[in-house]
Design a protein around this motif. Sequence first.
Motif, PDB file in Angstrom:
ATOM      1  N   UNK A  10     -42.624 -46.544 -11.881  1.00 52.43           N
ATOM      2  CA  UNK A  10     -43.556 -47.670 -11.824  1.00 52.43           C
ATOM      3  C   UNK A  10     -44.622 -47.556 -12.915  1.00 52.43           C
ATOM      4  N   UNK A  11     -45.035 -46.342 -13.211  1.00 56.28           N
ATOM      5  CA  UNK A  11     -46.048 -46.131 -14.246  1.00 56.28           C
ATOM      6  C   UNK A  11     -45.526 -46.561 -15.608  1.00 56.28           C
ATOM      7  N   UNK A  12     -44.305 -46.167 -15.935  1.00 56.49           N
ATOM      8  CA  UNK A  12     -43.741 -46.563 -17.225  1.00 56.49           C
ATOM      9  C   UNK A  12     -43.388 -48.049 -17.263  1.00 56.49           C
ATOM     10  N   UNK A  13     -43.196 -48.660 -16.122  1.00 55.49           N
ATOM     11  CA  UNK A  13     -42.912 -50.089 -16.071  1.00 55.49           C
ATOM     12  C   UNK A  13     -44.187 -50.918 -16.169  1.00 55.49           C
ATOM     13  N   UNK A  14     -45.221 -50.512 -15.471  1.00 57.07           N
ATOM     14  CA  UNK A  14     -46.402 -51.364 -15.323  1.00 57.07           C
ATOM     15  C   UNK A  14     -47.572 -50.997 -16.234  1.00 57.07           C
ATOM     16  N   UNK A  15     -47.608 -49.799 -16.753  1.00 53.93           N
ATOM     17  CA  UNK A  15     -48.788 -49.356 -17.512  1.00 53.93           C
ATOM     18  C   UNK A  15     -48.440 -48.950 -18.940  1.00 53.93           C
ATOM     19  N   UNK A  16     -47.749 -49.802 -19.640  1.00 56.75           N
ATOM     20  CA  UNK A  16     -47.333 -49.516 -21.023  1.00 56.75           C
ATOM     21  C   UNK A  16     -48.501 -49.773 -21.971  1.00 56.75           C
ATOM     22  N   UNK A  33     -49.458 -48.409 -24.603  1.00 55.30           N
ATOM     23  CA  UNK A  33     -49.167 -48.316 -26.024  1.00 55.30           C
ATOM     24  C   UNK A  33     -48.742 -49.661 -26.618  1.00 55.30           C
ATOM     25  N   UNK A  34     -48.375 -50.600 -25.767  1.00 52.30           N
ATOM     26  CA  UNK A  34     -47.991 -51.930 -26.241  1.00 52.30           C
ATOM     27  C   UNK A  34     -49.185 -52.886 -26.351  1.00 52.30           C
ATOM     28  N   UNK A  35     -50.332 -52.470 -25.859  1.00 50.60           N
ATOM     29  CA  UNK A  35     -51.515 -53.337 -25.844  1.00 50.60           C
ATOM     30  C   UNK A  35     -52.344 -53.142 -27.102  1.00 50.60           C
ATOM     31  N   UNK A  36     -53.032 -54.169 -27.525  1.00 50.51           N
ATOM     32  CA  UNK A  36     -53.917 -54.015 -28.680  1.00 50.51           C
ATOM     33  C   UNK A  36     -55.120 -53.157 -28.294  1.00 50.51           C
ATOM     34  N   UNK A  37     -55.735 -52.509 -29.286  1.00 46.17           N
ATOM     35  CA  UNK A  37     -56.922 -51.707 -28.976  1.00 46.17           C
ATOM     36  C   UNK A  37     -57.983 -52.554 -28.271  1.00 46.17           C
ATOM     37  N   UNK A  38     -58.659 -51.933 -27.330  1.00 46.16           N
ATOM     38  CA  UNK A  38     -59.691 -52.636 -26.585  1.00 46.16           C
ATOM     39  C   UNK A  38     -59.752 -52.148 -25.151  1.00 46.16           C
ATOM     40  N   UNK A  39     -60.549 -52.839 -24.344  1.00 47.51           N
ATOM     41  CA  UNK A  39     -60.796 -52.405 -22.963  1.00 47.51           C
ATOM     42  C   UNK A  39     -59.524 -52.414 -22.112  1.00 47.51           C
ATOM     43  N   UNK A  40     -58.672 -53.433 -22.276  1.00 49.38           N
ATOM     44  CA  UNK A  40     -57.452 -53.494 -21.465  1.00 49.38           C
ATOM     45  C   UNK A  40     -56.557 -52.281 -21.742  1.00 49.38           C
ATOM     46  N   UNK A  41     -56.419 -51.930 -23.007  1.00 46.63           N
ATOM     47  CA  UNK A  41     -55.611 -50.758 -23.359  1.00 46.63           C
ATOM     48  C   UNK A  41     -56.251 -49.481 -22.812  1.00 46.63           C
ATOM     49  N   UNK A  45     -58.197 -49.133 -20.195  1.00 53.25           N
ATOM     50  CA  UNK A  45     -58.036 -49.074 -18.746  1.00 53.25           C
ATOM     51  C   UNK A  45     -56.586 -48.748 -18.361  1.00 53.25           C
ATOM     52  N   UNK A  46     -55.637 -49.344 -19.066  1.00 54.50           N
ATOM     53  CA  UNK A  46     -54.228 -49.066 -18.777  1.00 54.50           C
ATOM     54  C   UNK A  46     -53.888 -47.609 -19.081  1.00 54.50           C
ATOM     55  N   UNK A  47     -54.429 -47.072 -20.168  1.00 61.29           N
ATOM     56  CA  UNK A  47     -54.182 -45.670 -20.515  1.00 61.29           C
ATOM     57  C   UNK A  47     -54.769 -44.743 -19.450  1.00 61.29           C
ATOM     58  N   UNK A  48     -55.973 -45.041 -18.988  1.00 61.65           N
ATOM     59  CA  UNK A  48     -56.570 -44.227 -17.926  1.00 61.65           C
ATOM     60  C   UNK A  48     -55.696 -44.257 -16.678  1.00 61.65           C
ATOM     61  N   UNK A  49     -55.260 -45.441 -16.276  1.00 65.87           N
ATOM     62  CA  UNK A  49     -54.414 -45.566 -15.084  1.00 65.87           C
ATOM     63  C   UNK A  49     -53.089 -44.845 -15.272  1.00 65.87           C
ATOM     64  N   UNK A  50     -52.518 -44.945 -16.472  1.00 63.09           N
ATOM     65  CA  UNK A  50     -51.254 -44.279 -16.774  1.00 63.09           C
ATOM     66  C   UNK A  50     -51.370 -42.777 -16.501  1.00 63.09           C
ATOM     67  N   UNK A  51     -52.410 -42.157 -17.050  1.00 58.97           N
ATOM     68  CA  UNK A  51     -52.540 -40.715 -16.904  1.00 58.97           C
ATOM     69  C   UNK A  51     -52.992 -40.316 -15.502  1.00 58.97           C
TER      70      UNK A  51
END
Length: 126
Positions: free
Chosen positions: A77-83, A85-93, A95-101
Amino acid sequence: MRFIAYLGLCAAYLQGGLNKLTDVNGAIGEMTHFGLSPAAPFAMLVIILELVASLMILAGFFRWLGALALGAFTLLATFLALRFWELPPGMERFMAANSFFEHLGLVGGFLLVAWLDLTEGRTRQT
């Protein structure tokens, strides 16, 4: 103390499974959002997995198996929902990186539960 630790580890899965169970259409919508098809069977499988595996861990019934199941589910689910690395730099990326780890940390926790259950089980049998 261990039961409280297991409960904390499983809390999101119990809450998620119960929420999906009480809002099946929302659960189906979530599966559709992530491109899983057919969405309804995937939603039912996720509900069953989240609830049954959590209860296995809490009850100590094949705890290692429940932990490995939730660990594998979380990793997928993590690799499906929290990619992130595909997001542009910024807050969304960010937050997604924090959630991923953080989710990788959950996977590690489930691996530890499985390992302890299996090694302590062997010790008790000898």
